[in-house]
Design a protein around this motif. Structure first.
Motif, mmCIF file in Angstrom:
data_model
loop_
_atom_site.group_PDB
_atom_site.id
_atom_site.type_symbol
_atom_site.label_atom_id
_atom_site.label_comp_id
_atom_site.label_asym_id
_atom_site.label_seq_id
_atom_site.Cartn_x
_atom_site.Cartn_y
_atom_site.Cartn_z
ATOM 1 N N LYS A 155 2.761 -4.070 8.365
ATOM 2 C CA LYS A 155 2.528 -2.667 9.573
ATOM 3 C C LYS A 155 3.760 -2.295 9.908
ATOM 4 C CE LYS A 155 -0.541 -1.538 13.160
ATOM 5 N NZ LYS A 155 -1.611 -2.672 14.412
ATOM 6 N N HIS A 156 4.254 -2.818 10.442
ATOM 7 C CA HIS A 156 5.281 -2.138 11.447
ATOM 8 C C HIS A 156 6.851 -2.005 10.412
ATOM 9 C CE1 HIS A 156 3.501 -4.042 14.776
ATOM 10 N NE2 HIS A 156 3.763 -2.833 15.327
ATOM 11 N N PHE A 157 6.897 -3.065 9.242
ATOM 12 C CA PHE A 157 7.777 -3.128 8.384
ATOM 13 C C PHE A 157 7.767 -1.351 7.732
ATOM 14 C CE2 PHE A 157 10.410 -6.830 9.438
ATOM 15 C CZ PHE A 157 11.112 -6.766 9.100
ATOM 16 N N LEU A 158 6.506 -1.297 7.109
ATOM 17 C CA LEU A 158 6.160 -0.631 5.794
ATOM 18 C C LEU A 158 6.347 1.251 5.849
ATOM 19 C CD1 LEU A 158 2.137 -0.420 4.885
ATOM 20 C CD2 LEU A 158 4.720 -0.662 3.295
ATOM 21 N N PRO A 159 7.126 1.303 7.892
ATOM 22 C CA PRO A 159 7.699 3.270 7.542
ATOM 23 C C PRO A 159 9.094 2.937 7.294
ATOM 24 C CG PRO A 159 6.562 2.152 9.362
ATOM 25 C CD PRO A 159 6.338 1.213 8.371
ATOM 26 N N ILE A 160 9.970 1.817 6.931
ATOM 27 C CA ILE A 160 11.217 1.583 6.542
ATOM 28 C C ILE A 160 11.539 0.418 5.296
ATOM 29 C CG2 ILE A 160 12.151 1.834 9.132
ATOM 30 C CD1 ILE A 160 12.778 -1.258 8.722
ATOM 31 N N MET A 161 10.171 0.741 4.679
ATOM 32 C CA MET A 161 10.192 -0.216 3.243
ATOM 33 C C MET A 161 10.313 1.389 2.442
ATOM 34 S SD MET A 161 8.065 -3.413 3.497
ATOM 35 C CE MET A 161 9.137 -3.594 1.643
ATOM 36 N N ASN A 162 11.403 1.357 1.430
ATOM 37 C CA ASN A 162 11.637 2.240 0.618
ATOM 38 C C ASN A 162 10.450 1.827 -0.311
ATOM 39 O OD1 ASN A 162 14.445 3.119 1.233
ATOM 40 N ND2 ASN A 162 15.265 0.967 0.801
ATOM 41 N N PRO A 163 10.283 3.193 -1.263
ATOM 42 C CA PRO A 163 9.186 3.505 -1.932
ATOM 43 C C PRO A 163 10.426 2.558 -3.253
ATOM 44 C CG PRO A 163 9.871 4.923 -1.356
ATOM 45 C CD PRO A 163 10.722 4.613 -0.648
ATOM 46 N N GLY A 164 9.058 1.518 -4.095
ATOM 47 C CA GLY A 164 9.104 1.125 -4.993
ATOM 48 C C GLY A 164 9.758 -0.899 -4.213
ATOM 49 N N GLY A 165 9.814 -0.994 -2.914
ATOM 50 C CA GLY A 165 9.835 -2.146 -2.566
ATOM 51 C C GLY A 165 8.390 -3.326 -2.810
ATOM 52 N N SER A 166 8.848 -3.970 -2.504
ATOM 53 C CA SER A 166 7.517 -5.555 -2.433
ATOM 54 C C SER A 166 7.747 -6.298 -0.935
ATOM 55 C CB SER A 166 8.682 -6.550 -3.624
ATOM 56 O OG SER A 166 8.288 -7.392 -3.392
ATOM 57 N N SER A 167 6.258 -6.914 -0.997
ATOM 58 C CA SER A 167 5.905 -7.939 -0.148
ATOM 59 C C SER A 167 5.666 -8.887 -0.395
ATOM 60 C CB SER A 167 5.641 -6.818 0.894
ATOM 61 O OG SER A 167 5.058 -8.100 1.848
ATOM 62 N N ILE A 168 6.089 -10.186 -0.251
ATOM 63 C CA ILE A 168 5.399 -11.120 -0.626
ATOM 64 C C ILE A 168 5.138 -12.250 0.524
ATOM 65 C CG2 ILE A 168 5.234 -11.715 -2.687
ATOM 66 C CD1 ILE A 168 8.280 -12.935 -2.330
ATOM 67 N N SER A 169 3.947 -13.062 0.232
ATOM 68 C CA SER A 169 3.874 -14.510 1.175
ATOM 69 C C SER A 169 3.891 -15.271 0.864
ATOM 70 C CB SER A 169 2.691 -13.683 2.240
ATOM 71 O OG SER A 169 1.429 -14.062 1.061
ATOM 72 N N LEU A 170 3.278 -16.622 1.445
ATOM 73 C CA LEU A 170 2.788 -17.870 0.457
ATOM 74 C C LEU A 170 2.269 -18.347 1.161
ATOM 75 C CD1 LEU A 170 5.741 -19.557 -0.655
ATOM 76 C CD2 LEU A 170 6.567 -17.841 0.339
ATOM 77 N N THR A 171 1.092 -18.746 -0.319
ATOM 78 C CA THR A 171 -0.392 -19.553 0.643
ATOM 79 C C THR A 171 -0.371 -20.724 -0.803
ATOM 80 O OG1 THR A 171 -3.020 -18.738 0.253
ATOM 81 C CG2 THR A 171 -1.480 -18.253 -1.632
ATOM 82 N N TYR A 172 -1.703 -20.849 -0.453
ATOM 83 C CA TYR A 172 -1.808 -22.743 -0.887
ATOM 84 C C TYR A 172 -3.069 -22.288 -1.304
ATOM 85 C CZ TYR A 172 -1.525 -28.021 -0.876
ATOM 86 O OH TYR A 172 -1.838 -29.220 -0.813
ATOM 87 N N ILE A 173 -3.422 -23.657 -2.172
ATOM 88 C CA ILE A 173 -4.597 -23.597 -3.498
ATOM 89 C C ILE A 173 -6.332 -23.265 -2.435
ATOM 90 C CG2 ILE A 173 -4.271 -25.729 -3.955
ATOM 91 C CD1 ILE A 173 -5.334 -24.689 -6.906
ATOM 92 N N ALA A 174 -5.940 -25.210 -1.322
ATOM 93 C CA ALA A 174 -6.495 -25.128 -0.086
ATOM 94 C C ALA A 174 -7.461 -23.641 -0.211
ATOM 95 C CB ALA A 174 -6.072 -25.735 0.890
ATOM 96 N N SER A 175 -7.420 -22.674 -0.016
ATOM 97 C CA SER A 175 -8.012 -21.298 0.584
ATOM 98 C C SER A 175 -9.603 -21.808 -0.686
ATOM 99 C CB SER A 175 -7.134 -20.498 -0.192
ATOM 100 O OG SER A 175 -6.786 -20.609 -1.402
ATOM 101 N N GLU A 176 -9.238 -21.803 -2.002
ATOM 102 C CA GLU A 176 -10.073 -21.838 -2.851
ATOM 103 C C GLU A 176 -10.445 -23.267 -3.709
ATOM 104 O OE1 GLU A 176 -8.550 -20.099 -6.441
ATOM 105 O OE2 GLU A 176 -6.496 -20.275 -5.505
ATOM 106 N N ARG A 177 -9.660 -24.516 -2.899
ATOM 107 C CA ARG A 177 -10.560 -25.697 -3.803
ATOM 108 C C ARG A 177 -10.535 -26.075 -2.173
ATOM 109 N NH1 ARG A 177 -12.585 -23.471 -7.479
ATOM 110 N NH2 ARG A 177 -11.619 -23.105 -9.710
ATOM 111 N N ILE A 178 -11.498 -27.509 -1.819
ATOM 112 C CA ILE A 178 -10.993 -28.528 -1.307
ATOM 113 C C ILE A 178 -10.616 -29.871 -0.914
ATOM 114 C CG2 ILE A 178 -12.158 -30.509 -0.165
ATOM 115 C CD1 ILE A 178 -14.883 -29.296 -1.468
#
Ligand code: NAI
Length: 286
Positions: A155-178
């Motif tokens: 939210k805070h970075f979007l206004p200063i991100m150049n169009p065509g930019g990219s954002s990523i995060s890291l997740t873990y399969i514990a979100s969908e499997r036990i």
């Protein structure tokens, strides 16, 4: 000019954030990092004293340069949100401007814009507790540090991100499997992060032409993972059961992050990309 990346969640040379920084640097990006305030002093002094120099070596033999390290605590959006006991805490009082809003203001002042935002941080104070025994406070803390922190950064970075930019995060399969052992609401926090990836991809894509993806990474012996307590078991399990029977390196996740941040991935957004030697595709252990 090269792209500029801000990577939140780098405090040593063992985690995914460091590996992503290295891979992006090798591809020519300028590297800015956000380091958790309590870990800032030791990270900066280790950097200065050359403790990470071996880990800084890029494929062409040069050393990764981190242009600037920003203190950051991603559970606070602006100074008004910081409680008195944190403000006066010795480990925090020595730094300033480390709420999300202030960090973004500083980056804007220092560099104007960024092209790539990476969220490589998580925290769940009750991670070792069963979900069914987690307190409300612990659950909300996990969500605040591990999920909302991403919404806030984007939210805070979007206004200063150049169009065509990219954002990523890291997740873990514990979100969908036990995954027994990934407790305290951390599984819930990753489920939220993945769902948010889709919605944020829509919003950031429509508004700013920014792509939003998350990497579901396999197990890595990082500082955070060692604190959870079952990481060696998870690495062994993957070695036995995954389609690719090799240890997963942080570098492989770093390279996937660089791909996702590059024009090669220009039509990929809202995706959960598995970088886990294929373990997610298995139905049973073997
Ligand atoms: P890490 O310990 O290298 O990174 C976590 C970072 O988060 C640390 O630098 C820590 O200082 C920072 N942090 C914690 N609370 C913070 C806050 N309030 N504000 C700012 N920074 C904060 O560990 P790792 O494992 O590389 O973690 C990076 C990401 O990868 C996390 O999202 C984690 O859930 C994810 N991941 C890790 C896996 C593993 O096996 N290590 C597997 C799948 C995902």
């Amino acid at each position: 000019r090269g792209k500029r990346a801000f990577i939140a969640g780098v405090a040593d040379d063992n985690g995914y954030g460091w590996a992503i920084a290295k891979s992006l640097a090798a591809a020519g990006a300028e590297i800015l990092v956000g380091t958790w305030v309590p870990a800032l002093n030791i990270f900066e002094s280790s950097l200065r004293r050359g403790k990470f120099d071996e880990s800084r070596i890029l494929p062409d033999g040069s050393l990764m340069e981190i242009t600037k390290v920003y203190p950051l605590d991603a559970v606070y959006d602006s100074p008004e949100d910081v409680p008195e006991d944190v403000k006066t805490n010795k480990r925090y009082a020595g730094s300033s401007n480390w709420t999300v809003q202030e960090v973004v203001e500083s980056v804007k002042k220092d560099f104007g814009t960024i092209d790539i935002l990476v969220h490589s941080l998580a925290n769940g104070p009750e991670v070792s507790k069963l979900l069914s025994e987690t307190s409300r406070k612990g659950y909300l803390a996990a969500i605040s540090a591990s999920s909302y922190s991403y919404i806030s950064l984007l939210k805070h970075f979007l206004p200063i991100m150049n169009p065509g930019g990219s954002s990523i995060s890291l997740t873990y399969i514990a979100s969908e499997r036990i995954i027994p052992g990934y407790g305290g609401g951390m599984s819930s926090a990753k489920a939220a992060l993945e769902s948010d990836t889709r919605v944020l991809a829509f919003e950031a894509g429509r508004k700013n032409r920014i792509r939003v993806n998350t990497i579901s990474a396999g197990p890595l012996r990082s500082r955070a993972a060692k604190a959870i307590g079952f990481i060696d078991m998870m690495i062994d399990y993957s070695l036995v059961n995954a389609p690719l029977q090799k240890e997963l390196t942080a570098e492989e996740v770093g390279n996937a992050a660089t791909f996702l941040s590059s024009p090669l991935a220009s039509a990929i957004t809202g995706a959960v990309i598995y970088v886990d030697n294929g373990l997610n595709a298995m139905g049973v252990g073997v």
